[in-house]
Design an enzyme around this catalytic site. Structure first.
Site, PDB file in Angstrom:
ATOM      1  N   CYS A  22       0.136   3.944   6.950  1.00 31.17           N
ATOM      2  CA  CYS A  22      -0.927   3.737   7.953  1.00 31.17           C
ATOM      3  C   CYS A  22      -1.980   2.732   7.494  1.00 31.17           C
ATOM      4  O   CYS A  22      -2.812   2.300   8.290  1.00 31.17           O
ATOM      5  CB  CYS A  22      -1.599   5.060   8.294  1.00 31.17           C
TER       6      CYS A  22
ATOM      7  N   ASN B 241      -1.943   9.180  16.704  1.00 32.93           N
ATOM      8  CA  ASN B 241      -1.849   8.408  15.461  1.00 32.93           C
ATOM      9  C   ASN B 241      -0.644   7.470  15.562  1.00 32.93           C
ATOM     10  O   ASN B 241       0.492   7.932  15.644  1.00 32.93           O
ATOM     11  CB  ASN B 241      -1.685   9.396  14.300  1.00 32.93           C
TER      12      ASN B 241
ATOM     13  N   HIS C 297      -8.839   4.111  10.759  1.00 31.65           N
ATOM     14  CA  HIS C 297      -7.506   4.604  11.135  1.00 31.65           C
ATOM     15  C   HIS C 297      -7.692   5.814  12.040  1.00 31.65           C
ATOM     16  O   HIS C 297      -8.463   6.727  11.728  1.00 31.65           O
ATOM     17  CB  HIS C 297      -6.735   4.973   9.873  1.00 31.65           C
TER      18      HIS C 297
END
Ligand code: UT7
Length: 377
Positions: A126, A334, A304
């Site tokens: 990520c 996500n 994030h």
């Protein structure tokens, strides 16, 4: 002088799945997902490849109409339309590549018609887009510096893309993970500018994930005609012994031996939550100190988008209001490598990031990677 962001775009697949719809596959509900994560809905690509999403996000970041894959919706901002011939570098961050050879970056270069670009993929989970921005800045700076060293490729503009289809790596029977993830793509164009500062500081970090708290194995499928004693055509029917070794490394040997799916995301949510909240606050502190700035100098933080509660926790740790953070998780979930560049595109497109603003993009993920980039818009 420095590497300045001159374009930012995002693209989402058409299919949208609301929290309550997930009841069709797992025992969950809208209230739990919203209050524990901030997610209301996510986009899932069924017909679209990651390549199509990356293409649409890149077109939005470059101000191109791009009609090669017209079914994908995209939005973005760019200072002025960017000539495809002026892009010298493509970095494509992903954990879910459509293909291995050519690289997804090389395919994107072909689809966008970028005749002068060199292209490569990178995987930093990520944190991929932050690693991509940092690598692109370093290559732009090295290429435009006059302080000796090797003679390098001339690079004036770089396209950095973050794209993932986590839906392909999700165990849709596991309510601990499947409610969290979605698909999407984001992109940004960096330009070396002789006058403006652009990126002021970058920071990358990698903590060893000794407890395998966030993993996804890779299922390599080509049959192997080898045994430990040599080559034999019959051996092609045997399971690949090296896969078992990789499974052991990730601590999933028993699960796979009992018939569990190999290539899905496995996560110890609480461990990652704790790591994430601290890693985000630490990375923000590091880029600030590298740039010689204070939190009060920062107009917007683009984090994030893994869990709204992680962002809130980091805001509290840093002692700043949550409102300073760009929140885009509600309708995406996500999206791993795509998460930061999509949130960045939202911040640019909504006018939240204005010329001259100081912005921090920050992420964490499997690896355990973390990092941040501080730039002047
Ligand atoms: O991109 C980087 C990687 N990912 C992350 O950053 C994720 C980090 N972790 C998290 O965001 C959170 O830990 C989660 C959202 C994954 C989980 O939230 P939590 O507050 O830590 O919940 P929990 O795991 O402690 O579970 C609490 C309860 C459990 O029930 P019991 O044992 O208390 O009866 C779970 O079984 O919630 C239950 N639960 C659910 N209930 C309804 C877990 N998932 C669900 C669900 N729906 N989807």
């Amino acid at each position: 002088m420095g590497a300045v962001i001159i374009g930012s775009g995002k693209a989402l697949p058409q299919l949208e799945i609301a929290n309550d719809e997930l009841k069709a596959v797992v025992d969950t509900n809208d209230e739990w997902i919203r209050t524990r994560t901030g997610i209301s809905t996510r986009h899932i690509s069924v017909g679209e490849s990651a390549q199509e999403l990356a293409y649409a996000a890149s077109c939005a970041a470059m101000g191109l109409t791009g009609d090669l894959f017209p079914q994908t919706t995209s939005t973005g901002w760019c200072a002025q339309p960017i000539d495809p011939e002026s892009i010298d570098l493509v970095l494509y961050a992903t954990v879910s590549p459509d293909v291995v050879v050519p690289s997804c970056a090389a395919l994107l270069k072909r689809h966008l018609n970028l005749p002068n670009a060199v292209a490569m993929d990178l995987n930093a989970a990520c944190t991929g887009f932050i690693y991509g921005l940092t690598t692109a800045e370093a290559m732009l700076a090295a290429s435009n510096a006059s302080n000796g060293g090797a003679v390098r490729n001339p690079i004036k503009r770089a396209l950095v893309v973050g794209v993932d289809r986590l839906s392909r790596l999700t165990d849709w029977d596991d309510r601990n993970t499947c409610v969290l993830f979605g698909d999407g793509a984001g992109a940004a164009v960096l330009e070396w500018d002789a006058e403006r500062p652009g990126l002021l500081a970058t920071y990358l970090r990698n903590d060893d994930d000794v407890k395998n708290s966030l993993t996804c194995a890779h299922a390599i499928e080509a049959p192997q005609p080898f045994t430990e004693s040599g080559i034999s055509a019959e051996a092609k029917a045997d399971p690949d012994a090296s896969l078992a070794a990789a499974d052991e490394m990730l601590g999933i040997g028993d699960i796979v031996a009992e018939g569990g799916i190999r290539q899905v995301i496995r996560m110890d949510g609480r461990t990652i939550f704790k790591f994430a909240s601290n890693a985000m606050a630490d990375a923000v502190g590091e880029v600030l100190s590298r740039a010689g700035l204070a939190l009060d100098d920062i107009d917007c933080i683009v984090p994030h988008q893994a869990n709204e509660r992680i962002i809130r926790f980091a805001a509290k740790k840093l002692g700043i209001p949550e409102e300073r953070f760009q929140l885009s998780i509600a309708d995406t979930g996500n999206t791993s490598s795509a998460s930061v560049p999509m949130a960045l595109a939202d911040a640019y497109a909504s006018g939240r990031i204005k010329p001259g603003d100081k912005v921090i993009a920050v992420a964490f993920g499997g690896g355990l990677t973390s990092g941040a980039v501080l730039f002047e818009a």
